[in-house]
Design an enzyme around this catalytic site. Structure first.
Site, mmCIF file in Angstrom:
data_model
loop_
_atom_site.group_PDB
_atom_site.id
_atom_site.type_symbol
_atom_site.label_atom_id
_atom_site.label_comp_id
_atom_site.label_asym_id
_atom_site.label_seq_id
_atom_site.Cartn_x
_atom_site.Cartn_y
_atom_site.Cartn_z
ATOM 1 N N GLU A 279 0.925 3.988 1.759
ATOM 2 C CA GLU A 279 1.540 4.300 3.206
ATOM 3 C C GLU A 279 2.788 3.231 3.535
ATOM 4 O O GLU A 279 3.580 3.923 3.933
ATOM 5 C CB GLU A 279 0.293 4.309 4.102
ATOM 6 C CG GLU A 279 -0.782 5.111 3.794
ATOM 7 C CD GLU A 279 -1.961 4.362 3.204
ATOM 8 O OE1 GLU A 279 -1.563 3.832 2.376
ATOM 9 O OE2 GLU A 279 -3.031 4.703 3.437
ATOM 10 N N CYS B 44 -2.426 -0.233 7.185
ATOM 11 C CA CYS B 44 -1.438 1.065 7.305
ATOM 12 C C CYS B 44 -1.591 1.827 8.494
ATOM 13 O O CYS B 44 -0.639 2.331 8.812
ATOM 14 C CB CYS B 44 -2.240 1.800 5.891
ATOM 15 S SG CYS B 44 -1.503 1.171 4.462
ATOM 16 N N HIS C 13 0.809 -1.040 0.048
ATOM 17 C CA HIS C 13 -0.055 -0.189 -0.253
ATOM 18 C C HIS C 13 0.890 1.370 0.099
ATOM 19 O O HIS C 13 2.052 1.164 0.610
ATOM 20 C CB HIS C 13 -0.877 -0.045 1.168
ATOM 21 C CG HIS C 13 -1.943 -0.932 1.038
ATOM 22 N ND1 HIS C 13 -3.244 -0.904 1.851
ATOM 23 C CD2 HIS C 13 -2.398 -2.004 0.206
ATOM 24 C CE1 HIS C 13 -4.011 -1.832 1.641
ATOM 25 N NE2 HIS C 13 -3.455 -2.397 0.663
ATOM 26 N N CYS D 132 -5.993 2.297 5.503
ATOM 27 C CA CYS D 132 -6.832 1.043 6.177
ATOM 28 C C CYS D 132 -6.098 0.581 7.483
ATOM 29 O O CYS D 132 -4.869 1.125 7.782
ATOM 30 C CB CYS D 132 -6.483 0.053 4.891
ATOM 31 S SG CYS D 132 -5.051 -0.947 5.010
#
Lengths: 162, 162
Positions: free
Chosen positions: A61, A92, A59, A89
């Protein structure tokens, strides 16, 4: 009234959004970008690369946090902020806690991510459930053998806590 | 009575514990190991490497998931199980959801991890809180600009959903 701090934050967020847009257009992954800022400079950048790198943890992040730690040569990011084009999410968000950042800025909400087909909101609903009530089957086994690892850690004289 | 399936699961867990012990003794990171199993074979291994690699996301489970995806050449792990020497933290649990594994086995509990100084349990308590009540300051900015990214994704003809 918009003050300087707001304008600066908006500029970092524009960079995060721009990274997400470039990644999406290059088919690296989903429409998400993030930057980590330390002392007025970007020290980590990321765009979602889940599908292009076959890595469900890639992801924006996570990639920005990893790059920031690598840049700064440390495993935590006190004094840093993250700007993410969407609300992080649970993976993260927990990574942001582990990395001990000072603050997280975000653009879209998890509900907006859900509306375009992403599971962020669903995974948030799973987190606080008792293990037996989650959609993911989970089972505890060998607790005594596992515990011996923790006992060795507790007694270890040269451990590096985090 | 112990059946074959229990014995096999215990053997995979022993491998996860063993990886955690080796990593801890080599000062790679905390006392945590994990393996991902697919069709009766280990396809991903990991031990905690947070402090040695300056990567707060380098938990055993994340590394095992990433290696499994790399081995299998796909970004999800349907048909796989993960064996982790400790209950996955929220970051790892969410990663397991994103990777869509069939089942997670774990040894120690998050409370036992807390007892030796790890934040897993604390981070679990943060997950379901309203954003304003978390210990991490969070702020939404530039939602409209961020949303434009999602609109472009929705209209993108060649997107790869995950």
């Amino acid at each position: 009234m918009v003050n300087d701090a707001d304008q600066i934050a908006a500029a970092w967020m524009r960079e995060a959004i721009s990274l997400g847009r470039e990644g999406m257009r290059a088919n690296e992954g989903g429409p998400f970008g993030a930057v980590v800022v330390c002392s007025g400079k970007i020290v980590g950048r990321g765009c979602n690369q889940v599908t292009s790198t076959c890595d469900p943890t890639a992801h924006a992040e996570v990639l920005a946090l990893r790059q920031a730690c690598h840049s700064l040569g440390r495993f935590e990011l006190r004094g840093c902020e993250i700007y993410a084009s969407c609300e992080p999410c649970p993976m993260c968000l927990a990574a942001i806690y582990w990395a001990r950042l000072d603050k997280a800025y975000y653009g879209c909400s998890r509900q907006e991510a859900a509306a375009i087909g992403f599971d962020d909101d669903f995974i948030y609903t799973q987190m606080p459930l008792p293990i037996s009530q989650r959609s993911l089957p989970m089972e505890q086994i060998s607790p005594n053998e596992s515990r011996s690892l923790f006992e060795e850690w507790s007694a270890k004289p040269d451990k590096v806590p985090y």
